[in-house]
Design an enzyme around this catalytic site. Structure first.
Site, mmCIF file in Angstrom:
data_model
loop_
_atom_site.group_PDB
_atom_site.id
_atom_site.type_symbol
_atom_site.label_atom_id
_atom_site.label_comp_id
_atom_site.label_asym_id
_atom_site.label_seq_id
_atom_site.Cartn_x
_atom_site.Cartn_y
_atom_site.Cartn_z
ATOM 1 N N ASP A 123 0.840 -1.190 0.000
ATOM 2 C CA ASP A 123 0.000 0.000 0.000
ATOM 3 C C ASP A 123 0.882 1.249 0.000
ATOM 4 O O ASP A 123 1.900 1.315 0.694
ATOM 5 C CB ASP A 123 -0.907 -0.011 1.233
ATOM 6 C CG ASP A 123 -1.759 1.253 1.308
ATOM 7 O OD1 ASP A 123 -2.527 1.505 0.363
ATOM 8 O OD2 ASP A 123 -1.617 1.987 2.295
ATOM 9 N N HIS A 166 4.757 4.119 -3.371
ATOM 10 C CA HIS A 166 5.603 5.212 -3.826
ATOM 11 C C HIS A 166 6.059 6.114 -2.691
ATOM 12 O O HIS A 166 7.001 6.884 -2.858
ATOM 13 C CB HIS A 166 4.860 6.042 -4.884
ATOM 14 C CG HIS A 166 3.531 6.546 -4.410
ATOM 15 N ND1 HIS A 166 2.425 5.741 -4.351
ATOM 16 C CD2 HIS A 166 3.147 7.762 -3.964
ATOM 17 C CE1 HIS A 166 1.405 6.442 -3.883
ATOM 18 N NE2 HIS A 166 1.815 7.661 -3.628
ATOM 19 N N ASP A 189 -10.369 1.627 -4.552
ATOM 20 C CA ASP A 189 -10.395 2.967 -3.958
ATOM 21 C C ASP A 189 -10.815 4.028 -4.968
ATOM 22 O O ASP A 189 -10.501 5.208 -4.809
ATOM 23 C CB ASP A 189 -9.038 3.308 -3.348
ATOM 24 C CG ASP A 189 -7.879 3.015 -4.287
ATOM 25 O OD1 ASP A 189 -8.143 2.611 -5.441
ATOM 26 O OD2 ASP A 189 -6.728 3.180 -3.861
#
Length: 1610
Positions: free
Chosen positions: A587, A590, A688
């Site tokens: 999750d 980045h 999401d």
């Protein structure tokens, strides 16, 4: 193939046993896997760090490293952290092992070096290499991996860095069932929110929805205990499960979950992955209270204190707005228009923020600083003014007015002597005043900077408020609540929002500050490689963070020692996850510090070596994505179809995310490792993001999902999509549970779903199709944008040549209720449609009763209170596996071609419709495909040395080909082809141009580029698809010659099958067959050559190929007939037109394409400069012998012809060819077994006397030794003669005096001399031809007198012949001449040689310091430390020009040089003349130098007109070989073995450019010359015989030296 009907479908796609299997497709293991496996070759280049380049490999493959051109000649050591064994050895990314170099060719050069890694582990692995002096540095040990490591640009520790590095990613094996492997492209993953699964005892029924819908992987959001926000990603306790899973007294622990995932994998064949959340933890996490050091707080991150005070100001302001306290300033309780925002902006920037005086946290206390300064100034007195700049030193605790300046620097700059002061007190005051002014400026600068940050912060806050509360496209929130705050908090703070700022500030600086923690979030367009919470970032201060107010950001540091509890706690969490699930989804990847993720994933892989790692990156850069993938070993990146804004973009994504183009080239098992894009897990929607029902239309769910499942990569979806849930299932707000699976959904109401629900049945069919396409090798993709809404995707299987075509009519916008498509362009497919796999559409239930077809979902959709429910007013229509004739959306049209099926669309094909067909090739194509498949298979097996499958007919044909036949089969430029008279030339490709060769190499040179890139759009591929012209050309031209006729007929028979294929397959099979034949012919070439070539490196073999490229039979350029009395072996013969057998000679072209046919092909000089390299070293002894004897037959005036022109029309206008001829005889005798016997071979003289007419063979025979002696005798006697037929007939440009020739030997020095100022008798033979520039008839480089290379060649010949005489193998040891007075002078060869040696240095060496007795014309000396180019030239200054010719003499006669002088001169040549590929032919400082050659220049510049500067600067390649060989010879003499080794390394390094040119030029050769600094010259021959020959001679010498030295690369 018969259509299939009435099939019983299995309930799960993994149970399928090959729906699409055909006879050729049942064997899924490919030929290349059976014979030698897959090898990928990575070429290393100096200074190349490939950290952002992705290379993907699979276990069982071999990775081979080879040295690139820039590393040739260097001592390279390579290291890799990939373990040697598949198990047992624990992977430690800091543990590197050195890889040993091996050779697959001779020792002549470094191109044969390689090393290999057998790929046995999954994950990402790093390699690096060092060269020369860097080899002594241990990078793995000395550069802390987690600190300075290779973060993004490679090693940087201690200013050291490897010379190259990179990563390779190895895919994991995903096992399920009873040991089956799930290929990555077959993954079908559905996301579920773990919290919506509810009590654990209900999970199986809920997860059964995924299984029955055809998914083989389930992605779980975190299963751990959640924070108070109930967000799926705000974890309160990473080591404890969500308590909602336990019910009725059950205590569910991780072992229960693990047991279920095991059952799912083994019994259901469904794998599982789970999120890990590494960046943050819930605000309520108990462990951060005990370990606040794990967060970014006011104690350990004081740089965040200004941002926190700003956050407190904003929070109080928002609270007071909600209380109505700012209505008097135009800021009401409900913010809903732009004026309210501007009032807020004015209040903040004009009132609240100035009152807070945040700048004091950055500024210097001027008064205290000045007081300190004045005291120090008085104590020390004035100082000498210093240098530099005075800057503010930020207080690390960010206390108000505590920033400092360097007082010592302040004193040096301001405490100085002043003339404008009357006493010391006055001086100190003036100095203090100046410092005050400077400090005020510094404070103003930091205040201005802070103000810019605050303005940005206010604007960013208002931008968020604007979207949520003002904009029409936003949610238009009204009330200010804790759930929907006006301004979100950036920090946790347990105090009241209305606490005074002074009190907040006191808490911040006190011990309580450690509990004021920064929230996590994400920053739009941020650099993912930078930590936005670090001290060098202003993200929190500028309010650039989209904050997650329920979680705090975790502070790891760079290594476990920086925060031991956090690293250990998260390691246990990740290890637990890896034990329980088959994969991990990272999750917020980045924003995860790379060293942290590396450490934790390494721990996870120790638990589960074949861990599947998935991530979603938002870097907006493939290169940055690749850094994360490489460092972390990410298997798949999540991609989403919802990112497409129209159907065209969606089709592009389908094509981009995997697969080769349809009709892709058949790649060899060993091939270059090329960069890849990340493997995609392509989802129709992620969990999401909003539902497509909200952003597109309900009618787009089915077609978009169908397109996703046609992508050649992993696919997936989110739970709810298939059930038509018309909203996003919110990761924070959703509290309801998923429904369970039931065969009859009506029995349990809203609690269950089944095949009748939503589009689940269609998704099962799509998943089934996606799986079978992946498992059956349908890895080629074509996307056809039929129109703005319709997309057709083809998946093709290259093994069976079956295809599946899916056509989807998308609905990115809600169609009008009664919309009807009126026309869709017909679809044409090559082959027959075996069946319709499925036909599906979604419609509203009212449409069946005549109502509107496209009814939008109700705006007041009613959510079920307990279970997540979807739309129930829409019904799926699905039909599977039926004949095309029964389809409703399409019918078969008239194609006009029996091998093409046209599919016409009916009015039932409307938005939301999907139809998929199975297509097979027409039955009459099957034999052709089978034949070509067997042919390609045999060639693949041949490359793997499996001789049991050899095609004996083909082998017999190839074994009969001689090198002349191979020249014709492989090469032949256009001029050579036209010379045959059959009407053939080079093949012209429309839109591209002609191939450089008529033979196979002309096509292979193009195909080698096209194949690697799969560039099916290249004009060559277009020409193959358009017709059979190229196919016929290959065979027809070969059939025209007896030597290649059989090969032509073989091509004709085997390539005819290409004509029966679908045209899209022709390029791939054409290439595969041609490549197979080409490799076989090359192997035949090597087998016909010497062991030096056969066992040589790729470089050596490629140079040796020049012997075949330049050596061929050309009718218009034959050698003179040899003596009938010649003993065997005899030259080949062919029947002439008169029925008589005529000798047929293979001749050596000077260069292609300019010197390929007729009188311009055979040059005496070029032939014998090239002979040793191209004929003797390659083992072509008889061709060498024939050339020596044939040119001997033409001896006249003591000379060998310049232009042969068949012998009878030869021109004797060069002085050097005879000496190169003698040099070749010397090479022949020294290197050919019993080569000395050539002296006894009879030669049929054409011109026994200078005035003889041309005689027929056998009329006047002499042994070769007599002709050699005659050549020496004539030179010693001296001769002046005029060319026969002098005038324009033989030379249109030469003036009359130029036809007068002279040769002789200087009585004093023994130097051969000749020529005059009006002709040019050496290789620098450009004759001026421009009337406009006044150069016509004027030679550019006469080089008359004694040319240095001829002196050396003469000396070599004398020494050679004298040695033979002493062995009794040559009958003469002297020459004699008749003097003018009738007397005779006799010199023995030894005497003549001694004279040359005695005088050479004195006459040719130009000493560094003047030696007057050796320098009769010192004013002409331009360079010192060199050898003159000539002696006694008619133009005296020409003697002193620096040219590369003396390097030839150094190789031919090294013993006449002083070694130290020679070494010095070679250094000057390297410095001044050596170019990237060739040698400058003239010193650049010479007035005549011009480095660019243009033979078409029709200007009036006498230096360049019509190429007058041919030898006045352009960089010729052939002298390079002599320069390098000379340097190798003298290196050991002047510097011993150490210098020789250095020189050998430098030689390899320099020749790297030649290797690159040789292997990349479409001619596969070295050019005649280049322009200045190696630039391309359009007037140069693209392959020149002597260029190839002299470089090959250099490699031969290198090979001998390496064997002598026992050279070992390691």
């Amino acid at each position: 193939m018969a259509e299939e009907e009435g099939r019983s479908e299995p309930s799960h796609p993994q149970e399928l046993k090959g729906i699409f299997a055909m006879t050729l497709g049942t064997q899924r293991s490919s030929v290349v896997q059976q014979y030698g496996g897959q090898v990928r070759v990575l070429t290393l280049n100096y200074g190349e760090h490939l950290d952002s380049t992705l290379f993907r490999l699979k276990k069982g493959w071999t990775l081979q490293f080879r040295l690139g051109p820039s590393l040739l000649g260097k001592d390279v050591k390579i290291f890799c952290n990939h373990p040697e064994t598949p198990e047992g050895e624990i992977f430690d990314r800091r543990r590197y092992r050195g890889l040993a170099w091996r050779r697959d060719g001779g020792p002549a050069d470094d191109t044969s070096f390689y090393t290999e890694i057998n790929i046995v582990r999954a994950g990402s692995f790093h390699f690096y290499f060092t060269c020369d002096e860097n080899n002594s540095y241990d990078f793995a040990m000395n550069d802390g991996y987690y600190t300075e490591g290779y973060y993004s640009e490679g090693y940087t520790g201690k200013n050291k860095r490897p010379d190259g590095s990179g990563f390779f990613l190895v895919e994991p094996d995903l096992f399920y069932g009873r040991g089956d492997v799930l290929p990555l492209d077959c993954v079908q993953c559905q996301t579920v929110l773990a919290k919506c699964l509810g009590p654990f005892h209900t999970w199986e029924k809920k997860l059964a929805v995924s299984r029955e819908s055809g998914y083989n992987m389930i992605h779980f959001t975190p299963i751990q205990a959640l924070g108070i926000s109930n967000s799926s990603y705000s974890l309160k306790d990473q080591l404890r499960l969500n308590p909602i899973f336990s019910e009725h007294g059950d205590h569910i622990n991780i072992e229960h979950i693990e047991k279920l995932t095991h059952k799912m994998a083994t019994e259901w064949k469904v794998l599982s992955i789970c999120d890990v959340v590494l960046n943050h933890t819930a605000n309520e996490s108990a462990w951060i209270k005990d370990h606040p050091e794990c967060t970014y707080n006011m104690d350990n991150s004081p740089h965040l204190r200004p941002a926190f005070l700003l956050d407190a100001i904003l929070a109080r302001f928002a609270f007071e707005i909600s209380q109505g306290k700012w209505q008097h300033s135009g800021v009401p309780k409900l913010i809903c228009i732009e004026d309210h925002l501007q009032a807020m902006r004015g209040t903040l920037l004009g009132q609240l923020l100035p009152q807070a005086k945040l700048w004091e946290m950055y500024t210097v206390d001027i008064e205290s600083t000045l007081s300190h300064f004045a005291r120090m100034a008085r104590e020390r007195g004035p100082l000498k003014q210093g240098h530099g700049e005075l800057t503010i030193q930020q207080d690390p605790q960010f206390r108000r007015n505590h920033s400092k300046v360097d007082m010592e620097q302040a004193l040096s700059l301001f405490n100085i002597q002043r003339k404008d002061c009357y006493d010391e007190a006055h001086r100190v005051q003036r100095c203090t005043d100046d410092l005050r002014e400077y400090l005020e400026t510094l404070n103003r600068q930091v205040t201005d900077t802070l103000q810019s940050h605050l303005v940005a912060a206010v604007d960013n806050c208002l931008a968020g408020i604007r979207y949520f509360r003002v904009q029409t496209d936003g949610p238009r929130l009204k009330e200010i609540t804790p759930k929907d705050p006006l301004i979100p908090r950036y920090f946790t703070y347990t105090g009241n929002t209305d606490t005074l700022l002074d009190d907040v500030e006191r808490i911040m600086y006190a011990n309580g500050g450690r509990y004021i923690m920064a929230h996590n979030g994400w920053v739009m367009n941020a650099d993912p490689l930078r930590n936005f919470a670090d001290a060098d970032s202003n993200v929190y201060l500028r309010r650039e963070l989209i904050a997650w107010g329920d979680s705090v950001k975790l502070r790891y540091g760079e290594k476990p020692e920086d925060c031991p509890f956090l690293w250990q706690h998260m390691r246990e969490y990740v290890e637990q996850t890896a034990r329980t699930f088959h994969g991990i989804r990272l999750d917020n990847c980045h924003s995860t510090p790379i060293p942290v993720a590396e450490y934790l994933l390494d721990a996870a892989r120790r638990i589960r070596p074949d861990l599947y790692v998935v991530a979603e990156l938002f870097t907006n850069s493939d290169e940055k994505d690749n850094i994360f993938i490489n460092r972390l070993g990410i298997t798949s990146l999540i991609r989403e179809a919802m990112s497409a804004w129209d159907s065209h973009e969606e089709g592009r994504l389908v094509y981009r995310y995997g697969g080769d183009p349809v009709g892709a080239f058949i790649q060899p098992p060993t091939r270059p490792l090329v960069p890849s894009i990340a493997h995609a897990l392509f989802l129709d929607v992620t969990h999401d993001n909003p539902s497509p029902v909200q952003t597109r239309s309900v009618y787009d769910l089915l077609p978009s999902s169908a397109l996703v499942n046609m992508a050649c990569c992993g696919s997936g979806s989110n739970r709810g999509y298939d059930e038509l849930v018309p909203h996003d299932i919110h990761v924070v707000d959703e509290i309801r549970h998923y429904t369970e699976w039931a065969e009859n959904v009506n029995s349990n109401g809203s609690q269950t779903v089944g095949l009748q629900s939503g589009i689940i049945a269609a998704k099962r069919a799509l998943n089934k199709l996606h799986f079978e396409l992946g498992i059956s090798g349908f890895n080629q993709v074509f996307v056809d944008q039929v129109d703005s809404d319709v997309v057709a995707v083809t998946r093709h299987c290259p093994a069976t040549h079956q295809s599946v075509v899916l056509v989807a009519c998308t609905a990115f916008k809600q169609p009008e209720p009664f919309y009807k498509r009126t026309h869709t362009r017909p679809l044409r497919v090559e082959g027959t449609v075996d069946e319709v796999i499925f036909e599906a559409s979604l419609c509203h239930r009212d449409s069946k009763s005549g109502g509107a077809w496209f009814v939008p979902p109700p705006t007041n959709f009613r959510k079920d209170g307990r279970f997540i429910n979807g739309l129930s007013d829409y019904k799926l229509k699905l039909r599977e596996h039926f004949p095309l004739s029964q389809a409703e959306a399409v019918h078969k049209g008239e194609s006009g071609d029996p091998q093409v099926t046209q599919i016409d669309f009916t009015e039932d094909f409307q938005p939301g419709c999907v139809i998929a067909f199975k297509v097979s090739l027409h039955y009459n194509m099957t034999p052709a495909i089978a034949h070509l498949g067997r042919l390609v298979e045999r060639f693949n097996m041949r490359s793997a040395n499996d001789m049991s499958t050899v095609d004996h007919d083909f082998d017999r044909i190839v074994s009969r080909l001689n090198l002349a036949d191979l020249n014709r089969a492989l090469f032949h430029c256009e001029e050579e082809e036209r010379d045959e008279g059959h009407g053939f030339g080079a093949y012209n490709i429309p839109g591209f141009g002609s191939t450089v060769y008529c033979g196979l190499q002309g096509f292979i040179s193009l195909l080698s580029e096209v194949r690697q890139k799969n560039d099916l759009g290249h004009p060559l591929c277009g020409n193959l698809r358009a017709g059979n012209w190229m196919i016929d050309y290959i065979s027809q031209r070969l059939k025209l010659d007896p030597g290649t006729e059989e090969l032509g007929r073989w091509f004709e028979e085997n390539l005819r099958h290409l004509k029966e294929l679908p045209r899209y397959l022709v390029p791939s099979y054409f290439d595969a067959v041609l490549q197979g034949v080409y490799q076989a012919l090359l192997q035949r070439v090597w087998n016909c050559m010497s062991t030096f070539i056969q066992l040589g490196s790729h470089f050596v073999k490629s140079l040796g190929l020049g012997s075949v490229q330049c050596g061929g039979i050309v009718k218009s350029a034959q050698l003179p007939k040899l003596s009938p009395a010649l003993p065997p072996p005899l030259p080949p013969t062919r029947l002439g037109l008169n029925g008589q057998s005529d000798q047929v000679f293979l001749t050596l072209s000077a260069g292609l394409p300019h010197f390929s046919t007729g009188y311009m092909r055979n040059w005496g000089r070029d032939t014998f400069i090239s002979l040793r390299g191209l004929f003797i070293l390659t083992g072509r002894y008889q061709e060498a012998r024939y050339h020596i004897l044939a040119y001997a037959a033409c001896l006249r005036h003591g000379l060998i012809p310049n232009l042969l022109d068949g012998g009878k029309n030869a021109r004797f206008n060069c002085r050097d060819a005879v000496w190169w001829w003698l040099y070749s005889i010397q090479s022949y005798v020294q290197e050919v077994p019993d080569g000395w016997r050539i002296f006894q071979d009879p030669v049929s003289r054409l011109f026994p006397r200078d005035d003889s007419p041309a005689l027929e063979p056998g009329s006047h025979d002499q042994p070769l030794q007599d002709i050699v002696q005659e050549a020496l005798r004539v030179h010693f006697q001296g001769l002046k003669f005029r060319e026969r037929n002098a005038g324009a007939k033989i030379d249109a440009h030469m003036n009359d005096q130029g036809f007068n020739n002279e040769i002789g030997v200087d009585c004093e020095t023994g130097f051969v001399y000749g020529g005059n100022g009006q002709n040019c008798g050496t290789w620098m033979d450009k004759m001026g031809s421009s009337d406009k520039a006044g150069t016509k008839g004027r030679p550019a480089t006469p080089r008359d007198g004694s040319a240095v290379e001829l002196v050396g060649l003469c000396k070599a010949a004398l020494k050679f012949l004298n040695g033979l005489y002493t062995m009794g193998r040559y009958p003469h040891n002297s020459v004699e001449r008749r003097n003018n007075d009738g007397s005779y002078t006799t010199w023995t060869f030894q005497e003549w040689e001694d004279k040359i040696v005695h005088h050479f240095e004195r006459k040719f060496w130009i000493n560094w310091t003047p030696i007057p007795e050796n320098e009769p014309r010192p004013e002409l000396i331009n360079r010192r430390g060199i050898y003159k180019d000539s002696h006694n030239a008619s133009q005296a200054w020409a003697d002193y020009q620096l040219r590369p010719n003396f390097t030839v003499a150094m190789v031919a006669a090294p013993d006449m040089f002083d070694p130290h002088h020679a070494w010095s001169a070679l250094g000057e040549v390297e410095k001044i003349l050596l170019g990237p590929l060739g040698m400058k032919t003239l010193d650049p400082s010479d007035w005549a130098y011009c480095g660019d050659y243009n033979n078409c220049d029709d200007g009036n510049d006498s230096k360049t007109a019509q190429g007058f500067n041919y030898h006045q600067g352009p960089e010729w390649v052939w002298p390079v070989g002599f320069f390098l060989r000379a340097r190798l010879h003298f290196a050991r003499i002047v510097g011993g073995e150490a210098e020789l080794r250095r020189t050998m390394s430098a030689t390899k390094a320099y020749l790297s450019r030649h290797f690159t040119e040789l292997t990349t030029s479409p001619w596969r050769g070295l050019p005649e010359l280049t322009n200045k600094d190696g630039r391309y010259c359009s007037d140069s021959c693209r392959i020149q015989a002597w260029s190839m020959a002299t470089i090959l001679e250099t490699l031969h010498q290198m090979s001998q030296l390496e064997e002598e030295l026992g050279y070992n690369h390691n």
